[in-house]
Design an enzyme around this catalytic site. Sequence first.
Site, short mmCIF file in Angstrom:
data_model
loop_
_atom_site.label_atom_id
_atom_site.label_comp_id
_atom_site.label_asym_id
_atom_site.label_seq_id
_atom_site.Cartn_x
_atom_site.Cartn_y
_atom_site.Cartn_z
N TYR A 206 0.82 -1.20 -0.03
CA TYR A 206 -0.05 -0.01 -0.05
C TYR A 206 1.05 1.40 0.00
CZ TYR A 206 0.95 0.33 4.99
OH TYR A 206 1.56 0.09 6.13
N CYS A 207 0.26 2.40 -0.40
CA CYS A 207 1.00 3.63 -0.25
C CYS A 207 -0.05 4.77 -0.08
CB CYS A 207 1.91 4.00 -1.55
SG CYS A 207 1.14 3.92 -3.24
N THR A 208 0.07 5.99 -0.65
CA THR A 208 -0.80 7.21 -0.21
C THR A 208 -1.95 6.73 -1.14
OG1 THR A 208 0.98 8.65 0.27
CG2 THR A 208 -0.95 9.50 0.13
N GLY A 210 -1.73 5.05 -4.27
CA GLY A 210 -1.60 3.76 -5.43
C GLY A 210 -0.47 3.80 -6.48
N ILE A 237 -4.19 4.43 0.77
CA ILE A 237 -4.68 4.59 2.02
C ILE A 237 -5.82 5.54 1.86
CG2 ILE A 237 -4.27 5.78 4.26
CD1 ILE A 237 -1.16 4.77 3.63
#
Length: 364
Positions: A206-208, A210, A237
């Site tokens: 996951y990241c902020t 995508g 997220i």
Amino acid sequence: MSEDKDREQYGVLLYYNYAEIPDLNHLLTFYHSNCSSLNLRGRVRLSTHGVNVTVGGNLSSLESHIEALKAYNSLFHRTDFKLGTCHHPLNDKVAQECGFTSLSIRIVDELVTLSSQPLLKAPDISNAGRHLSALDFHSSLHNANNENPENGLVLLDARNMYETRIGKFHVPNVETLDPQVRQYSDLSSWIDDNGDRLKGKNIFMYCTGGIRCEMASAYIKSKGAGFENVFQLFGGIQRYLEQFPDGGFFKGKNFVFDHRISVGSSDANVMGTCLMCQCSFDDYTSRCRCTYCRMLVLVCRSCESESTVYVCELCQKQGKAESAQLIEIGESKTSLSGAEFNNFCSDLPRVPRGDGKIQGPQEN
Ligand SMILES: [Zn+2]
Ligand SMILES: [Zn+2]
């Protein structure tokens, strides 16, 4: 009340789209004319592989921008537009750091820079990890947590250290790997060095928003046998917190690269700590930075008033703490040598090197 009722609601729009762009110059012209006429500010990056955009402006203008894109080309019909309302930039300094005082539109080779060194084999974005919706991502984590501690599932946070300090996924019985990198272009070498922690696992990334997982998941999969089962949180997220307003398995705040600075859930738990006194603290508004590498650091108000020399966790590990006293007081807080925000690609920041130069070929 000083608030102007006529002041239109302000918003921030983030989106990326990996797709072959047939006529890049035509798209460039479109962005210039559309963004200028709508008075949008922020950053637009275009390449033959797609677009990566973070812009701010009046909410109605941002909505017009989305409609114009969809009318421009059908490839934008499937784009995930993340539009949020927010306050106007708090002050000029924050607005400037976020790149929201001007409009920057550029053609680049890569939308995000996975490695500062040329990779032997560039990952194929069409081989990226499988997208999971926030709901599916959550239920997989929920099942892993409940059913079987030896589930072979591992979480991988693809963000930078200053982001993971204030929030990340925490699932009982599931390990969250936090590479603790200064910048995204350091992630590929972390992956190279930590293959044994990933091999044979169901890797949930996951990241902020995508985009960083697109390239990084393709890079992991390019390692072949044992690295097939890679999943990425679609919409990052940001979309997860929209789906789970209480935070779900995400604890703390989501660091963002616009003037909101961070976005929390209804769960007000503070995950960060002050670098100096270790008290609970997760507020980056004062923009304190490591004296050596310029990475953002968390320094609480009372410690901030006592010291202006900060040595981040990574520089401390590298043994730079001992000589910290030699740095002239006053330097660290006044010189903003190219913040993340001046150099980010949507949710990808690049941190200045110690010499103040910015990494990344398209910026030089
Ligand atoms: Zn403190
Ligand atoms: Zn540092």
